[in-house]
Design a protein around this motif. Structure first.
Motif, mmCIF file in Angstrom:
data_model
loop_
_atom_site.group_PDB
_atom_site.id
_atom_site.type_symbol
_atom_site.label_atom_id
_atom_site.label_comp_id
_atom_site.label_asym_id
_atom_site.label_seq_id
_atom_site.Cartn_x
_atom_site.Cartn_y
_atom_site.Cartn_z
ATOM 1 N N ILE A 177 0.851 -1.191 0.000
ATOM 2 C CA ILE A 177 0.000 0.000 0.000
ATOM 3 C C ILE A 177 0.885 1.239 0.000
ATOM 4 O O ILE A 177 1.605 1.508 0.951
ATOM 5 C CB ILE A 177 -0.934 -0.001 1.226
ATOM 6 C CG1 ILE A 177 -1.824 -1.245 1.212
ATOM 7 C CG2 ILE A 177 -1.776 1.273 1.251
ATOM 8 C CD1 ILE A 177 -2.640 -1.445 2.473
ATOM 9 N N MET A 178 0.820 2.001 -1.096
ATOM 10 C CA MET A 178 1.622 3.216 -1.202
ATOM 11 C C MET A 178 0.957 4.397 -0.494
ATOM 12 O O MET A 178 1.625 5.148 0.197
ATOM 13 C CB MET A 178 1.869 3.572 -2.669
ATOM 14 C CG MET A 178 2.807 2.645 -3.372
ATOM 15 S SD MET A 178 3.033 3.064 -5.105
ATOM 16 C CE MET A 178 3.723 4.688 -5.014
ATOM 17 N N SER A 179 -0.360 4.561 -0.710
ATOM 18 C CA SER A 179 -1.048 5.680 -0.071
ATOM 19 C C SER A 179 -2.525 5.370 0.108
ATOM 20 O O SER A 179 -3.132 4.647 -0.673
ATOM 21 C CB SER A 179 -0.886 6.957 -0.896
ATOM 22 O OG SER A 179 -1.570 6.840 -2.119
ATOM 23 N N VAL A 180 -3.063 5.945 1.166
ATOM 24 C CA VAL A 180 -4.498 5.897 1.467
ATOM 25 C C VAL A 180 -4.856 7.316 1.887
ATOM 26 O O VAL A 180 -4.425 7.779 2.936
ATOM 27 C CB VAL A 180 -4.811 4.898 2.596
ATOM 28 C CG1 VAL A 180 -6.286 4.922 2.943
ATOM 29 C CG2 VAL A 180 -4.379 3.492 2.220
ATOM 30 N N THR A 181 -5.631 8.014 1.044
ATOM 31 C CA THR A 181 -5.912 9.423 1.282
ATOM 32 C C THR A 181 -7.390 9.729 1.122
ATOM 33 O O THR A 181 -7.961 9.501 0.049
ATOM 34 C CB THR A 181 -5.112 10.297 0.285
ATOM 35 O OG1 THR A 181 -3.744 9.930 0.342
ATOM 36 C CG2 THR A 181 -5.267 11.764 0.614
ATOM 37 N N ALA A 182 -8.000 10.260 2.167
ATOM 38 C CA ALA A 182 -9.409 10.665 2.104
ATOM 39 C C ALA A 182 -9.495 12.084 1.555
ATOM 40 O O ALA A 182 -8.618 12.908 1.795
ATOM 41 C CB ALA A 182 -10.030 10.594 3.489
ATOM 42 N N PHE A 183 -10.575 12.343 0.825
ATOM 43 C CA PHE A 183 -10.784 13.682 0.278
ATOM 44 C C PHE A 183 -12.274 13.947 0.121
ATOM 45 O O PHE A 183 -13.084 13.024 0.093
ATOM 46 C CB PHE A 183 -10.050 13.855 -1.054
ATOM 47 C CG PHE A 183 -10.537 12.931 -2.144
ATOM 48 C CD1 PHE A 183 -11.488 13.355 -3.063
ATOM 49 C CD2 PHE A 183 -10.047 11.638 -2.253
ATOM 50 C CE1 PHE A 183 -11.942 12.507 -4.059
ATOM 51 C CE2 PHE A 183 -10.487 10.789 -3.242
ATOM 52 C CZ PHE A 183 -11.438 11.219 -4.150
ATOM 53 N N ASN A 184 -12.610 15.219 0.014
ATOM 54 C CA ASN A 184 -13.995 15.626 -0.181
ATOM 55 C C ASN A 184 -14.287 15.592 -1.677
ATOM 56 O O ASN A 184 -13.713 16.354 -2.444
ATOM 57 C CB ASN A 184 -14.209 17.031 0.378
ATOM 58 C CG ASN A 184 -15.648 17.449 0.353
ATOM 59 O OD1 ASN A 184 -16.461 16.888 -0.369
ATOM 60 N ND2 ASN A 184 -15.968 18.446 1.149
ATOM 61 N N ALA A 185 -15.197 14.708 -2.096
ATOM 62 C CA ALA A 185 -15.490 14.525 -3.511
ATOM 63 C C ALA A 185 -16.631 15.410 -4.004
ATOM 64 O O ALA A 185 -16.900 15.451 -5.196
ATOM 65 C CB ALA A 185 -15.838 13.059 -3.779
ATOM 66 N N ASN A 186 -17.317 16.097 -3.082
ATOM 67 C CA ASN A 186 -18.454 16.951 -3.433
ATOM 68 C C ASN A 186 -19.520 16.206 -4.224
ATOM 69 O O ASN A 186 -20.066 16.707 -5.200
ATOM 70 C CB ASN A 186 -17.996 18.190 -4.200
ATOM 71 C CG ASN A 186 -17.213 19.137 -3.327
ATOM 72 O OD1 ASN A 186 -17.520 19.294 -2.161
ATOM 73 N ND2 ASN A 186 -16.189 19.740 -3.888
#
Length: 105
Positions: free
Chosen positions: A50-59
């Motif tokens: 696993i390189m990255s796990v990133t949460a974001f606001n997708a609107n």
């Protein structure tokens, strides 16, 4: 007297806005942890893959408002996007090596 009222109102507004940002940040962090655990425990993905796990606001509406992007090492797909709905984690979509998006049903 007016100066004291304005100062109190300003502090109150700063606390409310700061609290909102802290709530959003903690929600994103919680989503990242849930997806990471899902990948490691349920999908049996090795931690070092696993390189990255990133949460974001997708609107996006409802439970798609916050998505979590996942990048895995040595995977032909570029990114996976997960969402959390009613406590369960679902694959929302993924992009392949040609940057084409595939949406889960």
């Amino acid at each position: 007297m007016k100066k004291r009222i304005y100062t109190t109102l300003t502090i109150f507004v700063i606390i409310i806005i700061g609290g909102w940002f802290l709530y959003i940040d903690s929600k994103k962090e919680q989503l990242e942890e849930m997806v990471y655990e899902h990948l490691v425990e349920d999908k049996q993905v090795p931690k070092n893959e696993i390189m990255s796990v990133t949460a974001f606001n997708a609107n996006l509406p409802k439970d798609k408002n916050y998505l979590v992007s996942v990048k895995l090492m040595n995977d032909p797909n570029t990114y996976y996007y997960y969402r959390v709905s009613n406590g369960s984690i679902a694959l929302e979509s993924y992009t392949d090596e040609n940057r084409e998006e595939h949406v889960s049903p």
